[in-house]
Design a protein around this motif. Structure first.
Motif, PDB file in Angstrom:
ATOM      1  N   ILE A 169      -3.327   4.290  -0.515  1.00  0.00           N
ATOM      2  CA  ILE A 169      -3.041   5.128   0.662  1.00  0.00           C
ATOM      3  C   ILE A 169      -3.501   6.564   0.451  1.00  0.00           C
ATOM      4  O   ILE A 169      -4.157   7.145   1.321  1.00  0.00           O
ATOM      5  CB  ILE A 169      -1.543   5.056   1.040  1.00  0.00           C
ATOM      6  CG1 ILE A 169      -1.265   3.715   1.709  1.00  0.00           C
ATOM      7  CG2 ILE A 169      -1.146   6.213   1.945  1.00  0.00           C
ATOM      8  CD1 ILE A 169       0.184   3.486   2.084  1.00  0.00           C
TER       9      ILE A 169
ATOM     10  N   GLU B  66      -4.845  -1.185   0.870  1.00  0.00           N
ATOM     11  CA  GLU B  66      -3.680  -1.610   0.099  1.00  0.00           C
ATOM     12  C   GLU B  66      -2.765  -0.413  -0.085  1.00  0.00           C
ATOM     13  O   GLU B  66      -3.208   0.735  -0.102  1.00  0.00           O
ATOM     14  CB  GLU B  66      -4.122  -2.156  -1.255  1.00  0.00           C
ATOM     15  CG  GLU B  66      -4.926  -3.442  -1.135  1.00  0.00           C
ATOM     16  CD  GLU B  66      -5.268  -4.032  -2.481  1.00  0.00           C
ATOM     17  OE1 GLU B  66      -4.543  -3.749  -3.468  1.00  0.00           O
ATOM     18  OE2 GLU B  66      -6.252  -4.781  -2.537  1.00  0.00           O
ATOM     19  N   ARG B  67      -1.487  -0.695  -0.222  1.00  0.00           N
ATOM     20  CA  ARG B  67      -0.505   0.379  -0.335  1.00  0.00           C
ATOM     21  C   ARG B  67      -0.817   1.335  -1.483  1.00  0.00           C
ATOM     22  O   ARG B  67      -0.627   2.541  -1.360  1.00  0.00           O
ATOM     23  CB  ARG B  67       0.888  -0.230  -0.517  1.00  0.00           C
ATOM     24  CG  ARG B  67       1.932   0.593   0.179  1.00  0.00           C
ATOM     25  CD  ARG B  67       3.202  -0.157   0.437  1.00  0.00           C
ATOM     26  NE  ARG B  67       3.306  -0.760   1.749  1.00  0.00           N
ATOM     27  CZ  ARG B  67       3.476  -0.079   2.881  1.00  0.00           C
ATOM     28  NH1 ARG B  67       3.498   1.214   2.861  1.00  0.00           N
ATOM     29  NH2 ARG B  67       3.601  -0.703   4.017  1.00  0.00           N
ATOM     30  N   ARG B  68      -1.334   0.837  -2.580  1.00  0.00           N
ATOM     31  CA  ARG B  68      -1.641   1.688  -3.737  1.00  0.00           C
ATOM     32  C   ARG B  68      -2.809   2.638  -3.470  1.00  0.00           C
ATOM     33  O   ARG B  68      -3.007   3.610  -4.180  1.00  0.00           O
ATOM     34  CB  ARG B  68      -1.912   0.837  -4.968  1.00  0.00           C
ATOM     35  CG  ARG B  68      -3.192   0.049  -4.863  1.00  0.00           C
ATOM     36  CD  ARG B  68      -3.516  -0.673  -6.158  1.00  0.00           C
ATOM     37  NE  ARG B  68      -4.779  -1.355  -6.010  1.00  0.00           N
ATOM     38  CZ  ARG B  68      -4.976  -2.628  -6.245  1.00  0.00           C
ATOM     39  NH1 ARG B  68      -3.983  -3.383  -6.662  1.00  0.00           N
ATOM     40  NH2 ARG B  68      -6.160  -3.157  -6.082  1.00  0.00           N
TER      41      ARG B  68
ATOM     42  N   SER C  32       3.231  -1.108   8.399  1.00  0.00           N
ATOM     43  CA  SER C  32       3.662  -2.320   7.708  1.00  0.00           C
ATOM     44  C   SER C  32       2.521  -2.853   6.848  1.00  0.00           C
ATOM     45  O   SER C  32       1.363  -2.452   7.002  1.00  0.00           O
ATOM     46  CB  SER C  32       4.084  -3.384   8.726  1.00  0.00           C
ATOM     47  OG  SER C  32       2.948  -3.834   9.438  1.00  0.00           O
ATOM     48  N   ASP C  33       2.854  -3.760   5.946  1.00  0.00           N
ATOM     49  CA  ASP C  33       1.842  -4.357   5.079  1.00  0.00           C
ATOM     50  C   ASP C  33       0.781  -5.101   5.891  1.00  0.00           C
ATOM     51  O   ASP C  33      -0.403  -5.062   5.566  1.00  0.00           O
ATOM     52  CB  ASP C  33       2.484  -5.302   4.060  1.00  0.00           C
ATOM     53  CG  ASP C  33       3.264  -4.556   2.993  1.00  0.00           C
ATOM     54  OD1 ASP C  33       2.959  -3.362   2.757  1.00  0.00           O
ATOM     55  OD2 ASP C  33       4.170  -5.158   2.395  1.00  0.00           O
TER      56      ASP C  33
ATOM     57  N   LEU D  45      -1.554  -2.484   7.416  1.00  0.00           N
ATOM     58  CA  LEU D  45      -2.461  -1.973   6.384  1.00  0.00           C
ATOM     59  C   LEU D  45      -3.527  -3.011   6.042  1.00  0.00           C
ATOM     60  O   LEU D  45      -4.697  -2.675   5.866  1.00  0.00           O
ATOM     61  CB  LEU D  45      -1.679  -1.581   5.129  1.00  0.00           C
ATOM     62  CG  LEU D  45      -0.836  -0.307   5.227  1.00  0.00           C
ATOM     63  CD1 LEU D  45       0.021  -0.150   3.970  1.00  0.00           C
ATOM     64  CD2 LEU D  45      -1.702   0.910   5.440  1.00  0.00           C
TER      65      LEU D  45
ATOM     66  N   ARG E 262       1.820   5.368   5.216  1.00  0.00           N
ATOM     67  CA  ARG E 262       2.977   4.809   4.519  1.00  0.00           C
ATOM     68  C   ARG E 262       3.983   4.192   5.491  1.00  0.00           C
ATOM     69  O   ARG E 262       4.733   3.275   5.127  1.00  0.00           O
ATOM     70  CB  ARG E 262       3.663   5.870   3.667  1.00  0.00           C
ATOM     71  CG  ARG E 262       2.850   6.265   2.457  1.00  0.00           C
ATOM     72  CD  ARG E 262       3.592   7.226   1.542  1.00  0.00           C
ATOM     73  NE  ARG E 262       2.675   7.895   0.634  1.00  0.00           N
ATOM     74  CZ  ARG E 262       2.064   7.319  -0.383  1.00  0.00           C
ATOM     75  NH1 ARG E 262       2.274   6.055  -0.632  1.00  0.00           N
ATOM     76  NH2 ARG E 262       1.246   8.005  -1.162  1.00  0.00           N
TER      77      ARG E 262
ATOM     78  N   GLU F 110      -1.165  10.528   5.088  1.00  0.00           N
ATOM     79  CA  GLU F 110      -0.448   9.679   4.132  1.00  0.00           C
ATOM     80  C   GLU F 110       0.869   9.204   4.725  1.00  0.00           C
ATOM     81  O   GLU F 110       1.228   8.032   4.585  1.00  0.00           O
ATOM     82  CB  GLU F 110      -0.174  10.439   2.834  1.00  0.00           C
ATOM     83  CG  GLU F 110      -1.355  10.561   1.922  1.00  0.00           C
ATOM     84  CD  GLU F 110      -0.972  11.193   0.603  1.00  0.00           C
ATOM     85  OE1 GLU F 110      -0.156  10.590  -0.131  1.00  0.00           O
ATOM     86  OE2 GLU F 110      -1.481  12.287   0.314  1.00  0.00           O
TER      87      GLU F 110
END
Length: 81
Positions: free
Chosen positions: A71, A67-69, A57-58, A61, A54, A50
Motif C-alpha cells: 500500500i 497487496e496490503r503490504r 477491503s482485501d 485491493l 488501507r 494510504e
C-alpha cells in the motif's frame, strides 16, 4: 553612462550592493519555503492515499492488483513521488 557604484569609495560600495544581496537572500528563502511547502503537500497527499487504500477491503485491493503490504509503495506511485 557611468555606473554609480563604481565611482563610490570602497566602503560605500558594500552598502550600495546590500539591497541586491538582501533581495537575493529573500528570493533564496522564498524558493526554499516554496519547496518545503510543496514537499509537505506531497506528504499529505501520500498519507491520504494510504489511508484510502488501507480502508479498502482485501477484495477491492485484489481488484486493482495491490497487496496490503504494498500500500505505501502504491500510494507513492499514484501520487507521483
Amino acid at each position: 553612462m557611468t555606473d554609480t557604484v563604481n565611482i563610490l569609495p570602497r566602503s560605500a560600495r558594500r552598502t550600495a550592493l546590500l539591497p541586491s544581496t538582501l533581495v537575493q537572500s529573500i528570493a533564496g528563502l522564498t524558493i526554499r519555503i516554496g519547496k518545503s511547502v510543496g514537499r509537505f503537500g506531497k506528504v499529505l497527499q501520500v498519507s491520504r492515499m494510504e489511508s484510502v487504500l488501507r480502508a479498502m477491503s482485501d477484495s477491492e485491493l485484489d481488484a486493482i492488483g495491490v497487496e496490503r503490504r504494498d500500500i505505501t509503495q502504491h500510494a507513492h506511485y499514484l501520487i507521483g513521488c
